[in-house]
Scaffold this active site. Structure first.
Site, PDB file in Angstrom:
ATOM      1  N   TYR A   1      -1.425  -0.512  10.344  1.00 12.95           N
ATOM      2  CA  TYR A   1      -1.463  -0.762   8.956  1.00 12.95           C
ATOM      3  C   TYR A   1      -0.375  -0.460   8.147  1.00 12.95           C
ATOM      4  O   TYR A   1       0.124  -1.177   7.389  1.00 12.95           O
ATOM      5  CB  TYR A   1      -2.679  -0.067   8.384  1.00 12.95           C
ATOM      6  CG  TYR A   1      -2.976  -0.583   7.047  1.00 12.95           C
ATOM      7  CD1 TYR A   1      -3.825  -1.776   6.543  1.00 12.95           C
ATOM      8  CD2 TYR A   1      -2.698   0.275   6.007  1.00 12.95           C
ATOM      9  CE1 TYR A   1      -3.977  -2.114   5.317  1.00 12.95           C
ATOM     10  CE2 TYR A   1      -2.802  -0.026   4.588  1.00 12.95           C
ATOM     11  CZ  TYR A   1      -3.741  -1.114   4.288  1.00 12.95           C
ATOM     12  OH  TYR A   1      -3.888  -1.626   3.003  1.00 12.95           O
TER      13      TYR A   1
ATOM     14  N   SER B   1       0.829  -1.295  -0.102  1.00 15.08           N
ATOM     15  CA  SER B   1      -0.097  -0.010   0.046  1.00 15.08           C
ATOM     16  C   SER B   1       0.994   1.385  -0.125  1.00 15.08           C
ATOM     17  O   SER B   1       2.131   1.185   0.195  1.00 15.08           O
ATOM     18  CB  SER B   1      -0.717  -0.052   1.214  1.00 15.08           C
ATOM     19  OG  SER B   1      -1.582   1.160   1.376  1.00 15.08           O
TER      20      SER B   1
END
Length: 241
Positions: A154, A141
């Site tokens: 995350y 990501s």
């Protein structure tokens, strides 16, 4: 064992394939004639619908955060197809949690689901790719570089995923196994919908990315042996997830 004599077709194991990016990649791969083992953790109508679209593919229920489940996932894929050519480590979680509310439990849960699972699956799969070479693909990501809009947990997990990818790229080069990552930003999904990204029309293209738009990058990695240790960014040029 299924007949897999089509020389151009690959056996692709996709984790976390019940919906979102994983499901889109599974459908796109099957549409191009590849054999897909779609991993999922829980039974659902979404899973049934997905498996019905995979033609010669299969669904395998397993929790990729549990080592015993991962071993069974690999064994069932090998039993059905006879080989594994590509693993896409897509399984993961992410929820919005400001830094002042992030606790150890959520941090460890996120790292386990996103990073430990990628290690368990890759470590179990790569020994079965040493004869003909193979591909390890890690779903990362832009949060690995920007912090993103979900949580520090995350972001840390995706940074770890890319570091893990680099380690495999270096170690497995002699076996002609490549390892690369794909780092998307704001792809339409339940996870992305939780982020306050502002009005959609203010995004660079007036929309989020679509899950199926990650397939061309995936295909390139699969088809290119002279590419390893790289992160392919799929975004429209604005920080997000």
């Amino acid at each position: 064992m299924q007949n897999t004599k089509n020389p151009s077709a690959k056996v692709i194991l996709i984790t976390g394939a019940s919906r979102g990016i994983g499901a889109a990649l599974a459908v796109a791969a099957a549409a191009e004639g590849h054999y897909v083992a779609a991993n999922y953790r829980s039974e659902s109508a979404e899973v049934d619908q997905l498996v019905s679209r995979l033609k010669d593919g299969i669904g395998i229920r397993a929790d990729v955060g549990i080592a015993e489940d991962v071993q069974r996932l690999i064994e069932e894929t090998l039993t059905h197809f006879g080989r594994i050519d590509c693993v896409i480590n897509n399984a993961g979680i992410g929820e919005v949690c400001p830094i002042d509310r992030l606790d150890l439990a959520l941090f460890q849960k996120t790292l386990h689901a996103n990073l430990t699972s990628a290690f368990l699956v890759s470590q179990a799969a790569w020994p079965h790719m040493t004869r003909d070479g193979g591909r390890l693909i890690f779903m990362s990501s832009t949060a690995a570089r920007t912090g993103g809009g979900l949580s520090a947990a995350y972001a840390a997990s995706k940074g770890g995923v890319e570091s893990l990818m680099h380690a495999y790229a270096t170690a497995l080069r002699p076996h002609r196994i490549t390892a690369n990552a794909i780092a998307p930003a704001l792809i339409e999904s339940r996870m992305a919908s939780a982020i306050d990204a502002g009005p959609t029309e203010n995004l660079p293209l007036g929309r989020m990315g679509r899950p199926e738009e990650l397939w061309p990058a995936t295909r390139m990695i699969m088809e290119t042996e002279y590419l390893t240790g790289q992160t392919i960014h799929v975004d429209a040029g604005r920080y997000m997830t």
